[in-house]
Write a protein that holds these residues in place. Sequence first.
Motif, mmCIF file in Angstrom:
data_model
loop_
_atom_site.group_PDB
_atom_site.id
_atom_site.type_symbol
_atom_site.label_atom_id
_atom_site.label_comp_id
_atom_site.label_asym_id
_atom_site.label_seq_id
_atom_site.Cartn_x
_atom_site.Cartn_y
_atom_site.Cartn_z
ATOM 1 N N SER A 61 -23.064 62.356 -43.107
ATOM 2 C CA SER A 61 -22.554 62.827 -41.820
ATOM 3 C C SER A 61 -21.775 64.110 -42.034
ATOM 4 N N GLU A 72 -19.466 62.594 -46.708
ATOM 5 C CA GLU A 72 -19.062 61.780 -45.570
ATOM 6 C C GLU A 72 -20.208 60.816 -45.262
ATOM 7 N N MET A 81 -21.656 57.338 -43.094
ATOM 8 C CA MET A 81 -21.559 56.401 -41.973
ATOM 9 C C MET A 81 -22.714 55.418 -42.070
ATOM 10 N N ILE A 92 -16.610 56.903 -40.140
ATOM 11 C CA ILE A 92 -17.043 57.707 -41.283
ATOM 12 C C ILE A 92 -16.049 57.515 -42.418
#
Length: 133
Positions: A51, A103, A105, A126
């Motif tokens: 992300s 990052e 998710m 996240i």
Amino acid sequence: MPSITNPNLTLSESEGQVTLRVEYDATFTAIDRHLAALGLNFHAHTTAHGSDGGIKGSTLTEFPRHRFEVTEGDTDQVFRNVVERHTVARSVLGEDPVGDADEIMVNVRVHSPLPPIFTDDELSDIEVLTSAG
């Protein structure tokens, strides 16, 4: 149609491995429950994504399927605090250039073979991996 709510992702890292843990609630309607009594089964498709800027990126890894044991009934059936875990090499989650934090998710969807459709995406928070990928 089933729904997923409150997905929360946590990451733990040890010796080059990362364990992704997602916890969520899954709700099945009375209609879902009647269909389950007739033999329909439901399972989660859980995928981890990179992300950037809060936008879901490409799939990095897929969790093993989680099957829901939905029973006959006339009201909603809620599976609270469902936990799924998946451990992968740290390098699998390397979605950014070296030196830039990754990052991550998770997306959780419910699927049944008939009709062959998925619930809407339900994205977790996240989490950031700062170690080298």
